[in-house]
Enzyme design. Structure first.
Site, PDB file in Angstrom:
ATOM      1  N   HIS A 265      41.170 -42.683  48.892  1.00 20.74           N
ATOM      2  CA  HIS A 265      40.586 -41.352  48.622  1.00 20.74           C
ATOM      3  C   HIS A 265      39.533 -41.430  47.514  1.00 20.74           C
ATOM      4  O   HIS A 265      39.468 -40.549  46.654  1.00 20.74           O
ATOM      5  CB  HIS A 265      41.699 -40.359  48.237  1.00 20.74           C
ATOM      6  CG  HIS A 265      42.569 -39.967  49.393  1.00 20.74           C
ATOM      7  ND1 HIS A 265      42.256 -38.955  50.264  1.00 20.74           N
ATOM      8  CD2 HIS A 265      43.744 -40.477  49.826  1.00 20.74           C
ATOM      9  CE1 HIS A 265      43.204 -38.836  51.184  1.00 20.74           C
ATOM     10  NE2 HIS A 265      44.119 -39.758  50.947  1.00 20.74           N
ATOM     11  N   ASP A 328      48.145 -42.303  47.812  1.00 21.33           N
ATOM     12  CA  ASP A 328      48.501 -42.004  49.202  1.00 21.33           C
ATOM     13  C   ASP A 328      47.481 -42.561  50.190  1.00 21.33           C
ATOM     14  O   ASP A 328      46.334 -42.823  49.840  1.00 21.33           O
ATOM     15  CB  ASP A 328      48.586 -40.476  49.389  1.00 21.33           C
ATOM     16  CG  ASP A 328      47.296 -39.778  48.994  1.00 21.33           C
ATOM     17  OD1 ASP A 328      46.733 -40.142  47.939  1.00 21.33           O
ATOM     18  OD2 ASP A 328      46.832 -38.893  49.728  1.00 21.33           O
ATOM     19  N   GLU A 329      47.938 -42.692  51.398  1.00 18.99           N
ATOM     20  CA  GLU A 329      47.080 -42.987  52.560  1.00 18.99           C
ATOM     21  C   GLU A 329      46.050 -44.091  52.324  1.00 18.99           C
ATOM     22  O   GLU A 329      44.862 -43.904  52.562  1.00 18.99           O
ATOM     23  CB  GLU A 329      46.358 -41.706  52.993  1.00 18.99           C
ATOM     24  CG  GLU A 329      47.330 -40.642  53.459  1.00 18.99           C
ATOM     25  CD  GLU A 329      46.653 -39.304  53.742  1.00 18.99           C
ATOM     26  OE1 GLU A 329      47.029 -38.663  54.720  1.00 18.99           O
ATOM     27  OE2 GLU A 329      45.764 -38.899  52.981  1.00 18.99           O
ATOM     28  N   THR A 330      46.534 -45.257  51.905  1.00 18.12           N
ATOM     29  CA  THR A 330      45.612 -46.364  51.635  1.00 18.12           C
ATOM     30  C   THR A 330      45.553 -47.275  52.858  1.00 18.12           C
ATOM     31  O   THR A 330      45.943 -48.439  52.788  1.00 18.12           O
ATOM     32  CB  THR A 330      46.100 -47.138  50.403  1.00 18.12           C
ATOM     33  OG1 THR A 330      47.498 -47.384  50.575  1.00 18.12           O
ATOM     34  CG2 THR A 330      45.887 -46.345  49.144  1.00 18.12           C
ATOM     35  N   HIS A 331      45.056 -46.709  53.950  1.00 16.39           N
ATOM     36  CA  HIS A 331      45.093 -47.443  55.219  1.00 16.39           C
ATOM     37  C   HIS A 331      44.203 -48.678  55.245  1.00 16.39           C
ATOM     38  O   HIS A 331      44.368 -49.534  56.106  1.00 16.39           O
ATOM     39  CB  HIS A 331      44.731 -46.512  56.386  1.00 16.39           C
ATOM     40  CG  HIS A 331      45.548 -45.246  56.413  1.00 16.39           C
ATOM     41  ND1 HIS A 331      46.861 -45.192  55.981  1.00 16.39           N
ATOM     42  CD2 HIS A 331      45.237 -43.979  56.803  1.00 16.39           C
ATOM     43  CE1 HIS A 331      47.323 -43.948  56.113  1.00 16.39           C
ATOM     44  NE2 HIS A 331      46.348 -43.203  56.592  1.00 16.39           N
TER      45      HIS A 331
END
Ligand code: TNX
Length: 516
Positions: A265, A328-331
């Site tokens: 992000h 979060d959401e560290t794809h």
């Protein structure tokens, strides 16, 4: 006796009678529809009337701020001056604010209403602040209007003893996807304070925009702050403005928790400084709503200088004990890199004397027992890991507590990746038992986030948070045994007149028996 003397005598008798026995108007405190519902309400059947000559008496100088806020809250609709006087004496009609160790909980209060006076007692000024919020809901709903209402300001007599269930009762606002001005942020803080929440989490950075001045990295705001979702101009807060927000919140017993979302992000920062990218590659602004596509470069010294500078500058102007690093959401970050990074970020946060909070994804890494994991996902693995590592949980399950999740399939705003969350769904869950095999001592409280991909204005914000916010406030404050939808829905319906008086854009859910 001559006629004139008889007349004077008669007038005297009427006058003495009038003064001696003030009008006694019956009212029932137990029917007062408060949200959050207080721990104990003892009604005694009559009423107190706030009058033009009422004063606010404070018995300690530390209660002056509370008195000023109370005065500001009830002056516009009553037109009463409500002078603030610091002394130990009071007369009929006065509101008395005082401190006492008889109250054991540091946020607890007692509100005692007799036909002559209102007494609000707290162990600390926070408790007194909450007593004032209760008093505000006991007054007629038109107390929320901005112009003088010519009515009797009467409230029922009795005693309320009250204290919160959790130490952490919060809400989040995402100012990165769409920017909200200082004035709007203060409005949001006011909503939290009204319902006795005590933490305001502000999501300051994301792919679409950077919202806080960092003096050692000026391009973050100069470049990264200029955009938001949809391509409209963004904005940012100077450090002075941020301090003003923190101070405004503190006066309302609210601690600000700043979030700098890393290592994902982070696109807005990568656009601002090419040295944050691998091979110093230049990036373009992103104004869409995809998630999980950006990452800091984990094996670069500049990254840690950047992280330390940002955390250091924000921590220095944040008096609260927490610093939120997202996580979060560290794809696009490898698992090994992610674990390494989070551990290092935790060390940096601690070096700036803050406790770390992160979205529960951080529990994959070697987190310390002092760290808080904010549970949000549908899957519960991250929460289990956090508990194994002895960290505490902050409960924000997306399907229950996300205020950007749509109410139903025709909701004009919001997202529905976590389903739909009607007002009753949002209220009917328990943070202590939501996850299997979790001890209630592992939970520090509840937070309701509002992500702003689809929120362009305060009207939009209001529509998504009202009325769900009140339910989260009650879950966080009231005892578990008091939380019953059948009672709550009627109390919520009774708040409608207040919403109207506050001119709020609320969602009139069909689940709630509104009067109108
Ligand atoms: C997931 S919740 C996100 C956010 C989005 C949100 C929308 C979380 C930790 N990450 O980036 O804005 O969903 O509901």
């Amino acid at each position: 006796m001559n006629k004139a003397i008889t007349k004077i005598l008669l007038i005297c008798i009427i006058a003495i009678g009038w003064i001696g026995c003030k009008k006694r108007v019956p009212m029932d405190l137990s029917q007062s529809n408060l949200i959050p519902i207080p721990n104990e309400i003892i009604a005694d059947g009559y009423s107190f009337e706030l009058i033009n000559s009422s004063r606010i008496i404070i018995t300690s100088p530390s209660l002056r701020n509370n008195a000023i806020l109370l005065q500001k809250q009830i002056h516009p609709a009553t037109g009463f001056a409500l002078p603030i006087v610091e002394q130990n004496k009071n007369k009929d009609g006065d509101i008395v604010l005082s401190l006492s160790d008889k109250i054991t909980n540091k946020e607890g209060y007692q509100l005692k209403i007799t036909e002559n006076n209102i007494h609000i007692i707290g162990k600390t000024s926070s408790g007194v602040f909450y007593g004032i919020q209760t008093l505000r809901q006991l007054l007629p709903p038109t107390i929320e209007k901005k112009i003088i209402q010519n009515i009797e300001w009467r409230i029922p007599t009795g005693t309320i003893n009250d204290a919160p269930r959790y130490i952490y009762r919060g809400a989040m606002l995402d100012v990165a996807r769409h920017f909200f001005t200082v004035k709007e942020v203060k409005e949001y803080i006011d909503y939290l304070a009204t319902y006795k929440m005590n933490y305001f989490h502000i999501h300051l950075t994301d792919d679409q925009g950077w919202r806080i001045e960092i003096k050692s990295w000026p391009n973050l705001t100069k470049i990264g702050g200029q955009t938001e979702v949809g391509g409209t101009p963004g904005g940012y807060y100077t450090q002075e403005q941020y301090k003003d927000i923190v101070k405004y919140a503190a006066l309302r017993n609210i601690t600000v928790v700043p979030e700098f979302d890393i290592p994902g992000h982070i696109h807005a920062a990568l656009v601002s400084y090419k040295e944050l990218n691998p091979n110093n590659e230049k990036k373009e602004h992103y104004t869409g709503t995809k998630v999980g596509f950006s990452t800091l470069t984990i094996n670069k010294d500049t990254t840690y200088k950047f992280v330390d500078d940002v955390i250091g500058e924000i921590a220095a102007i944040t008096p609260g004990e927490y610093f939120h690093i997202g996580g979060d959401e560290t794809h696009v970050t490898s698992k090994e890199d992610y674990k390494y990074f989070i551990k290092r970020a935790q060390k940096i946060v601690t070096s700036h004397n803050k406790k770390m909070i992160g979205w529960a994804d951080i529990a994959e890494a070697d987190i310390s027992p002092n760290t808080i994991a904010q549970f949000w996902k549908v899957e519960t693995h991250s929460a289990k890991l956090a508990i194994e590592k002895k960290a505490k949980l902050l409960m924000s399950p997306a399907a229950k507590a996300y205020m950007d999740i749509q109410y139903d399939s025709i909701c004009p705003l919001g997202l529905h990746w976590a389903g739909y969350t009607e007002v009753d769904d949002a209220y009917q869950w328990d943070p202590d038992t939501f996850l299997p095999n979790i001890n209630k001592d592992d939970i520090i409280g509840i937070e309701a986030p509002l992500w702003s991909e689809t929120m362009k204005s305060m009207d939009d914000v209001q529509y998504m948070i009202f009325p769900r916010l009140l339910g989260y406030a009650e879950i966080g404050w009231s005892t578990k045994g008091q939380q019953k939808w059948e009672s709550y829905k009627h109390r919520l319906a009774a708040q409608q007149e207040r919403f109207e008086a506050m001119e709020l854009n609320y969602y009139a859910s069909p689940e709630v028996p509104w009067k109108d």
